[in-house]
Design an enzyme around this catalytic site. Structure first.
Site, PDB file in Angstrom:
ATOM      1  N   LYS A 138      -0.841  -4.182  -9.142  1.00  0.00           N
ATOM      2  CA  LYS A 138      -1.637  -2.980  -8.902  1.00  0.00           C
ATOM      3  C   LYS A 138      -1.280  -1.829  -9.829  1.00  0.00           C
ATOM      4  O   LYS A 138      -2.120  -1.028 -10.183  1.00  0.00           O
ATOM      5  CB  LYS A 138      -1.480  -2.503  -7.463  1.00  0.00           C
ATOM      6  CG  LYS A 138      -1.946  -3.466  -6.419  1.00  0.00           C
ATOM      7  CD  LYS A 138      -0.795  -3.920  -5.535  1.00  0.00           C
ATOM      8  CE  LYS A 138       0.001  -4.979  -6.168  1.00  0.00           C
ATOM      9  NZ  LYS A 138       1.077  -5.667  -6.043  1.00  0.00           N
ATOM     10  N   ARG A 139      -0.018  -1.772 -10.207  1.00  0.00           N
ATOM     11  CA  ARG A 139       0.354  -0.624 -11.036  1.00  0.00           C
ATOM     12  C   ARG A 139      -0.272  -0.694 -12.422  1.00  0.00           C
ATOM     13  O   ARG A 139      -0.213   0.254 -13.191  1.00  0.00           O
ATOM     14  CB  ARG A 139       1.876  -0.499 -11.120  1.00  0.00           C
ATOM     15  CG  ARG A 139       2.550  -1.520 -11.982  1.00  0.00           C
ATOM     16  CD  ARG A 139       4.064  -1.540 -11.798  1.00  0.00           C
ATOM     17  NE  ARG A 139       4.619  -2.753 -12.350  1.00  0.00           N
ATOM     18  CZ  ARG A 139       4.875  -2.917 -13.641  1.00  0.00           C
ATOM     19  NH1 ARG A 139       4.653  -1.931 -14.486  1.00  0.00           N
ATOM     20  NH2 ARG A 139       5.346  -4.057 -14.095  1.00  0.00           N
TER      21      ARG A 139
END
Length: 453
Positions: A247-248
RNA sequence: GCCCCCAUCGUCCAGCGGCCCAGGACGCCGCCCUUUCAAGGCGGUAACGGGGAUUCGAAUUCCCCUGGGGGCACCA
């Protein structure tokens, strides 16, 4: 080659991830290219980690991408009896044995081995218990798992379709659990049983499963299965910084791309090119074109970094390839979500027509048309806007001229020309363009304010 | 720690012993177009990780090193 039968078998532990989507896509491409069957099998044997909404979501994402399947979804959680029968048979024939170690004991011994710089993993503690010992351990109320008895010597090998001969010594693979205390199967068992029973001919999946293949193959052999499927392990998709994609790094779930206004054609096209390329080097291709050009031989061996910029470019290409009608159909649901009942269809269509040639994503395009569809007081002013205004002379006057003129007419992008009134008021149009965009659109740059042909 | 996989521009790919002082695409830079930003057109920048070996000849074959990734669960 016999009739191709492949399957995409995700574990519903989350929404469809780009890595899994790529695996699904390659299975789809392979099946369709060879006129074979594509099955969808949900590997939800671990009930504590799976959720109904994820199995629905995964199917939604696959449909969105255009990856239709021929059979399924087949839920492994509903096939327990089948795995149970297989396990009982294996146990009876001594290929499996009962293990009564608790998870804590296992972890403790494994840590100790690690500390002693020996191999961690299962130590064969319950491998050769006598019937009496088993009875006593069971009487203690200990959890009972079933383990597969791994060969003591020799090596496991198989020819991977894209990696070639892969080989590993059995001594490095400890006995592994195949049935949990609650009687449900572990991946290895369910996978081996299903691929055998469903007549799967080719297993196309991520490289993270490469090492597990030896265990599944050994199980299959124990199950009496001959002619195992051909395996093809795909290189993994990494984040832009070459670490595990997460997700980052931005969007990773297909739903996120859909909601951001990426087109399924673009996502498929981009994903296909991540680890594969057609012989002729074409890049922008639709699903049918990719299907006919697809071949496992064209799959690369090295993992690939996900490049959002190239996806953006690809998406722009696809937005431009769509007819205005098609684009409208794709954008409408997103526009409704964004503007609700303030959505003015005529303005929306006009903005779409003008924006199509410059758009990167539908989402960004929708943002640009905010000023046309949102009430003034609700319009979010772009961060850079104030600075633009501040740097312009006679701002207040400029705004007055704009307001005054707009009050006199029904505003549309191409039907209103602010140039004459501005010139009349003594403004050099060229100099106030940036401020003009801020004044009208709330952002320093955006959809063309008037016909610039 | 052990096992496995991989290695060409910043990124994605092409290259499968000579056609390669390495080609395409994205990005980036510049120019053109342009009364915003884009899109579009044109041009440019940029790579065979290191060391051995085989060969008349290696980005392409082999070995070692290094680097990256994956695996070693009662997850899949």
């Amino acid at each position: 080659m016999k009739a191709v039968r492949v399957r995409f078998s995700p574990a519903p532990t989350g929404s469809l991830h780009v890595g899994s989507a790529r695996t699904a896509l390659f299975n789809y491409l392979f099946a369709r290219h060879h006129g074979g069957d594509f099955l969808l099998r949900i590997e939800d044997t671990d009930r504590t980690r799976t959720r109904e909404e994820w199995v629905v979501g995964i199917q939604d994402s696959m449909r969105w991408l255009g990856l239709d399947w021929d059979e399924g979804p087949i839920l492994q959680s509903q096939r327990n009896a089948i795995y149970r029968t297989a396990a009982d048979d294996l146990l009876e024939r001594g290929r499996l044995y009962e293990c009564f170690c608790t998870e804590e004991e296992l972890k403790q011994r494994s840590d100790a081995a690690r500390a002693a710089r020996k191999q961690p993993g299962y130590d064969g503690h319950c491998r050769d218990l006598s019937p009496e010992q088993r009875r006593d351990l069971a009487a203690e109320g200990r959890p009972r798992t079933l383990r597969f008895r791994t060969p003591d010597e020799g090596a496991s090998r198989f020819a991977d379709e894209i990696r070639g001969e892969v080989r590993v010594e059995w001594s490095t693979i400890p006995d592994f659990v195949v049935v949990r205390p609650d009687g449900t199967p572990i991946f290895f068992l369910a996978n081996a049983v299903d691929d055998l029973e469903m007549g799967i001919t080719h297993v196309i999946r991520g490289e993270d499963l490469l090492d597990s293949t030896h265990r599944v193959l050994a199980l299959r052999e124990a199950l009496g299965g001959s002619a195992p499927p051909l395996y093809a392990h795909l290189p993994l998709i990494l984040g832009p910084d070459r670490s595990k994609l997460s997700k980052r790094h931005g969007a990773v779930a297909l739903e996120e791309f859909r909601d951001a206004g990426y087109l399924p054609e673009a996502v498929c096209n981009y994903l296909a090119l991540l680890g594969w390329a057609p012989d002729d080097g074409r890049e922008v291709m639709d699903l049918d074109e990719i299907t006919s050009a697809f071949s496992l031989e064209g799959v690369t061996h090295a993992s690939a970094a996900f490049d959002h910029q190239k996806l953006d470019w690809m998406n722009g290409e696809w937005i431009r390839r769509l007819t205005l009608r098609e684009l409208e159909a794709r954008a409408l649901p997103l526009a409704e979500a964004r503007f609700g009942d303030r959505l003015d269809l005529a303005r929306f269509q006009e903005a779409l027509r003008i924006g199509q040639e410059r758009a990167v994503t539908v989402g960004a395009l929708l943002e640009q048309m905010d000023f046309l569809l949102v009430d003034d007081e609700d319009l979010v002013i772009h961060d850079d806007a104030w600075a633009r205004l501040a740097g312009t002379e006679r701002v207040a006057e400029l705004l007055d001229v704009v307001d005054a003129h707009l009050a006199t007419c029904a505003w549309t992008l191409e039907g209103v020309d602010l140039r004459p009134p501005l010139t009349e008021a003594g403004f050099k149009v060229r100099k106030v363009m940036p401020a003009l965009y801020v004044a009208v659109e709330g952002r320093p740059a955006g959809l063309p304010l008037f016909d610039s042909m």
